[in-house]
Write a protein that holds these residues in place. Structure first.
Motif, short mmCIF file in Angstrom:
data_model
loop_
_atom_site.label_atom_id
_atom_site.label_comp_id
_atom_site.label_asym_id
_atom_site.label_seq_id
_atom_site.Cartn_x
_atom_site.Cartn_y
_atom_site.Cartn_z
N LYS A 142 0.82 -1.20 0.00
CA LYS A 142 0.00 0.00 0.00
C LYS A 142 0.86 1.26 0.00
O LYS A 142 0.54 2.22 -0.69
CB LYS A 142 -0.95 0.00 1.19
N THR A 143 1.96 1.24 0.73
CA THR A 143 2.84 2.41 0.81
C THR A 143 3.41 2.73 -0.57
O THR A 143 3.42 3.89 -0.99
CB THR A 143 3.98 2.16 1.82
N LEU A 144 3.88 1.72 -1.27
CA LEU A 144 4.41 1.93 -2.62
C LEU A 144 3.33 2.46 -3.55
O LEU A 144 3.54 3.42 -4.28
CB LEU A 144 4.97 0.62 -3.18
N ALA A 145 2.16 1.83 -3.52
CA ALA A 145 1.07 2.24 -4.40
C ALA A 145 0.63 3.66 -4.09
O ALA A 145 0.43 4.47 -5.00
CB ALA A 145 -0.10 1.28 -4.25
N THR A 146 0.48 3.98 -2.83
CA THR A 146 0.04 5.31 -2.44
C THR A 146 1.07 6.36 -2.83
O THR A 146 0.72 7.43 -3.34
CB THR A 146 -0.23 5.36 -0.93
N ARG A 148 -3.87 -2.82 -8.14
CA ARG A 148 -4.31 -4.04 -7.45
C ARG A 148 -3.93 -3.97 -5.96
O ARG A 148 -4.68 -4.42 -5.11
CB ARG A 148 -3.70 -5.28 -8.09
N ALA A 149 -2.77 -3.41 -5.67
CA ALA A 149 -2.36 -3.27 -4.26
C ALA A 149 -3.35 -2.39 -3.52
O ALA A 149 -3.75 -2.71 -2.38
CB ALA A 149 -0.95 -2.70 -4.17
N LEU A 150 -3.78 -1.30 -4.12
CA LEU A 150 -4.75 -0.42 -3.49
C LEU A 150 -6.10 -1.10 -3.32
O LEU A 150 -6.75 -0.97 -2.28
CB LEU A 150 -4.91 0.88 -4.29
N GLU A 151 -6.52 -1.84 -4.33
CA GLU A 151 -7.79 -2.57 -4.25
C GLU A 151 -7.73 -3.63 -3.16
O GLU A 151 -8.67 -3.81 -2.39
CB GLU A 151 -8.13 -3.20 -5.60
N PHE A 152 -6.61 -4.33 -3.09
CA PHE A 152 -6.43 -5.37 -2.08
C PHE A 152 -6.52 -4.75 -0.68
O PHE A 152 -7.20 -5.28 0.20
CB PHE A 152 -5.08 -6.07 -2.27
N GLU A 153 -5.84 -3.65 -0.47
CA GLU A 153 -5.86 -2.99 0.84
C GLU A 153 -7.26 -2.50 1.17
O GLU A 153 -7.71 -2.62 2.30
CB GLU A 153 -4.86 -1.82 0.87
#
Length: 89
Positions: free
Chosen positions: A2-6, A78-83
């Motif tokens: 999430k940190t990377l995606a954000t 996808r990382a954001l959706e997963f979180e």
């Protein structure tokens, strides 16, 4: 993740319009970068979707024609959706 995606998409996540552009880009990615079928599903014309995708890919300096960049964009989305799904449980 999430940190990377954000961090990568922070400018777009900051407001509703940016989040809408990301949602449109997710539709485009789901259709493997094929604008016509994605635009039809999203209720947009092809040119409008192309401009939205370009806006999203220009923000973190990604190239929509590059598989590696599309894969990176797909990953962070996808990382954001997963979180988001994890947070709602």
């Amino acid at each position: 993740m999430k940190t990377l995606a954000t961090a990568r998409l922070s400018t777009l996540l900051a407001d509703a319009h940016g989040r809408e552009l990301l949602a449109n880009t997710s539709g485009w990615l789901t259709h493997n970068g094929v604008g016509d079928s994605a635009a039809q599903e999203l209720g947009l014309n092809g040119h409008s979707l192309k401009l939205r995708v370009e806006t999203v890919t220009n923000t973190p300096q990604l190239l929509p024609d590059s598989f590696a960049d599309r894969a990176q964009l797909w990953f962070v989305r996808r990382a954001l959706e997963f979180e988001a799904n994890s947070d709602s449980r």
